[in-house]
Design an enzyme around this catalytic site. Structure first.
Site, PDB file in Angstrom:
ATOM      1  CG  HIS A  20       3.142   0.982  -9.441  1.00 22.20           C
ATOM      2  ND1 HIS A  20       2.880   0.947 -10.790  1.00 22.20           N
ATOM      3  CD2 HIS A  20       3.551  -0.273  -9.105  1.00 22.20           C
ATOM      4  CE1 HIS A  20       3.114  -0.262 -11.260  1.00 22.20           C
ATOM      5  NE2 HIS A  20       3.531  -1.022 -10.264  1.00 22.20           N
TER       6      HIS A  20
ATOM      7  CB  CYS B 136       9.172  -1.265  -3.222  1.00 25.11           C
ATOM      8  SG  CYS B 136       8.022  -2.539  -3.780  1.00 25.11           S
TER       9      CYS B 136
ATOM     10  CB  CYS C 193       6.952  -4.493   0.402  1.00 23.71           C
ATOM     11  SG  CYS C 193       5.737  -4.428  -0.953  1.00 23.71           S
TER      12      CYS C 193
ATOM     13  CB  SER D 289       4.602  -0.333  -4.251  1.00 26.76           C
ATOM     14  OG  SER D 289       4.241  -1.671  -4.508  1.00 26.76           O
TER      15      SER D 289
ATOM     16  CG  HIS E 168       6.273   0.356   0.700  1.00 30.23           C
ATOM     17  ND1 HIS E 168       6.657   1.075  -0.389  1.00 30.23           N
ATOM     18  CD2 HIS E 168       6.127  -0.921   0.271  1.00 30.23           C
ATOM     19  CE1 HIS E 168       6.738   0.289  -1.444  1.00 30.23           C
ATOM     20  NE2 HIS E 168       6.430  -0.943  -1.072  1.00 30.23           N
TER      21      HIS E 168
END
Length: 369
Positions: free
Chosen positions: A45, A40, A170, A42, A61
């Site tokens: 990031h 993902c 997610c 994220s 995640h």
């Protein structure tokens, strides 16, 4: 127990595959043998340093797999259950949880994100020399096994492919839930989606599901816009060639009823808000995760027309209720989640998956174990 995991040693460096020690689950924790996990943005990031959690850390995640062991206080799952692991462990006691928005839990996610720990503030991952490793969102599913919070698990029907529905942990749920739960888009309403990555495309397929029309897709890459068309977008805007606010206004009578920013880009957040027609009920939703401290500007006069701008975490879903429904919709052919998965990678090839995601070569990459 021993397990192989992909470790981020330093920001902006490739992950390193290493055998690590994973402690047994505590009271309300669950040991999951991973079958698949999504890559993902994220995670990206965190690699770039946009988030507070620091290396060394095991990311991941959007895991899905089989329960192998449970803590002594676990009541909702048992060994052998097929589960999806969400990004949203929750306490069930804070005001947000009591209000029915567990994805905005005020305790567990903050502890997991800020401290790189499980919900109780301790860690389960260690190197062979005893040095602890940080967790990501109390999950760390870039590994063969993960200890997770019971509250983050959702049982999945036996015939659902885990290497597809893992995306609901997610990104996909963020887009779908934003349309259905947060905005509550009505049939016939107009929608614009800024960003055609995994979250944005899930937003588009959900908008089509509820009968929105027209559906604008905005991105910088024609390849992603074509995928958006396949999933339900009716109007495509390449923001590298056209100014999206003006283009949407010209093609939709001044603006849309709902807009969704699904990138984490502050310029796109401004554009998403300004693309909403200035009338009561108009709504812009920010789904993307911008770097901590980032800000953006909007035209204040639009508030005099009662236009709303709001955030939305993981689609404001109730995971144990909504995710099984999304799985059923996928299995019935109503939510084509499988079209989001561009490629599968082994754990040993995880850096290829990350690079391809960074470069926009894939819509969603999935690590299969």
């Amino acid at each position: 127990m021993k397990t192989r995991a992909a470790i981020l040693e330093q920001l902006n460096t490739p992950l390193v595959i290493e055998e690590v020690e994973l402690d047994d689950p505590k009271g309300k924790e669950v040991l999951v043998k991973l079958v698949a996990t999504g890559v993902c943005h994220s995670d990206l990031h965190c690699i770039k340093g946009d988030l507070a959690t620091q290396p060394p850390i095991v990311l991941g995640h959007e895991g899905a797999g089989i329960v192998e062991k449970v803590g002594k206080d676990v009541t909702e799952v048992q060994p052998g259950d097929r589960v999806l692991v969400t990004v949203a462990p929750h306490c069930g006691k804070c005001p947000a949880c009591i209000m029915g928005v567990p994805t905005s839990c005020e305790t567990d996610p903050q502890t997991a994100m800020l401290m790189g720990t499980m919900a109780d503030g301790t860690k389960r991952l260690r190197r062979k020399n005893g040095d602890e490793l940080n967790h990501f969102m109390a999950q760390s599913s870039f590994a063969e096994y993960a200890v997770v919070e019971e509250s983050a698990t959702v049982k999945v029907r036996e015939d659902a492919p885990l290497d597809v529905v893992c995306l609901l942990g997610c990104g996909a749920s963020t887009g779908i839930g934003a349309v259905i739960n947060k905005a509550r888009v009505k049939a016939g309403s107009s929608v614009a989606v800024f960003g055609c990555g995994g979250v944005g495309l899930a937003t588009i397929m959900a908008a089509k599901l509820v009968g929105a029309h027209p559906i604008f897709a905005v991105d910088l890459l024609d390849s992603k816009l074509e995928v958006a068309r396949e999933l339900g977008a009716t109007n495509l805007v390449n923001a590298s060639k056209d100014e999206p606010v003006m283009r949407i206004a010209a093609e939709c009578g001044g603006g849309v009823d709902y807009s969704f920013e699904a990138i984490g880009n502050t310029e796109a957040m401004t554009q998403a808000f300004h693309s909403v027609y200035p009338r009561p009920g108009g709504m812009a939703l920010v789904l993307g995760l911008a770097p901590i401290g980032a800000t953006f500007s909007i035209e204040a006069w639009r508030f005099m027309r009662e236009v709303t701008i709001t955030g939305c975490v993981m689609g404001s879903i109730r995971p144990k209720i909504d995710i099984p429904r999304y799985v059923d919709l996928f299995m019935a052919g109503k939510l084509p989640l499988d079209k989001l998965v561009s490629a599968h990678y082994s754990l040993d090839k995880i850096n290829d998956a990350i690079k391809d995601t960074f470069d926009g070569k894939v819509v969603r990459a999935v690590i299969a174990f």
